[in-house]
Design a protein around this motif. Structure first.
Motif, short mmCIF file in Angstrom:
data_model
loop_
_atom_site.label_atom_id
_atom_site.label_comp_id
_atom_site.label_asym_id
_atom_site.label_seq_id
_atom_site.Cartn_x
_atom_site.Cartn_y
_atom_site.Cartn_z
N LEU A 87 19.27 54.78 27.70
CA LEU A 87 19.30 55.68 26.55
C LEU A 87 17.93 55.74 25.88
N LEU A 88 17.26 54.58 25.76
CA LEU A 88 15.92 54.55 25.19
C LEU A 88 14.94 55.37 26.05
N ALA A 89 15.04 55.20 27.35
CA ALA A 89 14.16 55.96 28.25
C ALA A 89 14.45 57.45 28.16
N GLY A 90 15.73 57.81 28.02
CA GLY A 90 16.09 59.21 27.87
C GLY A 90 15.51 59.81 26.60
N PHE A 91 15.51 59.02 25.53
CA PHE A 91 14.90 59.50 24.28
C PHE A 91 13.41 59.71 24.45
N PHE A 92 12.72 58.79 25.13
CA PHE A 92 11.29 58.94 25.36
C PHE A 92 11.00 60.19 26.19
N VAL A 93 11.80 60.42 27.22
CA VAL A 93 11.59 61.59 28.08
C VAL A 93 11.79 62.88 27.29
N ALA A 94 12.80 62.90 26.43
CA ALA A 94 13.12 64.12 25.67
C ALA A 94 12.33 64.24 24.38
N LEU A 95 11.51 63.25 24.04
CA LEU A 95 10.81 63.25 22.76
C LEU A 95 9.94 64.49 22.55
N PRO A 96 9.17 64.97 23.54
CA PRO A 96 8.38 66.19 23.30
C PRO A 96 9.25 67.38 22.90
N TYR A 97 10.42 67.53 23.53
CA TYR A 97 11.31 68.64 23.19
C TYR A 97 11.93 68.44 21.81
N VAL A 98 12.25 67.20 21.47
CA VAL A 98 12.80 66.90 20.15
C VAL A 98 11.79 67.25 19.07
N LEU A 99 10.54 66.86 19.27
CA LEU A 99 9.50 67.17 18.29
C LEU A 99 9.23 68.67 18.23
N TYR A 100 9.39 69.35 19.36
CA TYR A 100 9.24 70.81 19.34
C TYR A 100 10.31 71.44 18.46
N GLN A 101 11.54 70.93 18.50
CA GLN A 101 12.60 71.45 17.65
C GLN A 101 12.27 71.23 16.18
#
Length: 263
Positions: A87-101
């Motif tokens: 789950l932590l790795a998934g958050f890191f992978v998706a972090l650029p998209y999360v910050l884009y939102q």
């Protein structure tokens, strides 16, 4: 009479009802969670939770005595800990998209000169956080574990618990990721007018003391990890001071043109 917006106001007419903002915030949060869930699902299939934990534990396992392994003192730890890491790795992978939102949500309420500051800061803060985590994993862990094992008595067989190791890794990742955000914090403080670039230069000596105090508090009680955190913070502070002057000029609001007298 209410004040009428200036004709050249970029945000004139862009106001939305409060409910519309809540709906947009909800939609962007849903998209962010979906992105994290998709990244988690992909990583759960390949390389898998077990492989991710082995990758995370590799720096410690490489420095354990021959025949020593990590242990699980809780019945569900062998299942739960790799799942948390995935789950932590998934958050890191998706972090650029999360910050884009996040950026897409706040951007409509910003002037063009403010967007020139926010977007570079979002990108740079993301990259700096990843650089801090990578620096901790590839450099700091090896030095710290070597230093610790060199002091371990021969009569002790090291067998760390996997939950304790996860807690240690998480705290170190957060510490180094946050420490590498020093340039962003310096730029924001200077751009908001809370402190001048000249004052930041004068504060240099005090910041070195503060950096070593922070490193002594949030890292393990060994000189290697403390120096590995304090020295980059001091160097990044200098980078932030240099970048602050540039960003202040680059994101400066355009001066209003003088009103021409009516003929």
């Amino acid at each position: 009479m209410p004040d009428t917006p200036k004709p050249d106001d970029e945000l004139a007419g862009t106001e939305q009802p409060f409910v519309s903002h809540l709906i947009e915030l909800r939609d962007r949060l849903v998209r962010a969670f979906i992105a994290i869930g998709l990244a988690f699902g992909v990583l759960a299939v390949f390389p898998g939770p077990a492989a991710l934990y082995d990758l995370l534990a590799a720096p410690l396992v490489a420095h354990l005595p021959a025949g020593s392994t990590l242990i699980a003192t809780n019945v569900i730890s062998p299942f739960l800990v790799p799942l948390k890491i995935t789950l932590l790795a998934g958050f890191f992978v998706a972090l650029p998209y999360v910050l884009y939102q996040v950026w897409a949500f706040v951007a409509p309420g910003l002037y063009s000169h403010e967007k020139k500051l926010v977007l570079p800061l979002v990108i740079s803060s993301t990259l700096l956080f990843f650089v801090g985590v990578a620096f901790c994993y590839f450099f700091v862990f090896g030095k710290v574990f070597t230093f610790i094992q060199s002091f371990a008595p021969k009569s002790i067989t090291a067998a760390p618990d996997i939950e304790a190791y996860l807690s240690f890794v998480m705290s170190m990742f957060i510490a180094f990721g946050a420490a590498f955000e020093v340039p962003v914090v310096v730029v924001v403080l200077a751009r908001m007018g809370l402190v001048t670039v000249a004052k930041l230069r004068e504060f240099r000596g005090y910041f070195i003391v503060v950096a070593f105090i922070i490193a002594a508090v949030i890292t393990p009680p060994d000189v290697v990890s403390q120096l590995a955190l304090a020295i980059p913070m001091c160097l990044l502070y200098e980078v932030g001071v240099f970048a602050a002057g540039y960003f202040i000029r680059y994101s400066k609001a355009p001066e209003e043109e003088p009103q021409r007298p009516a003929p």
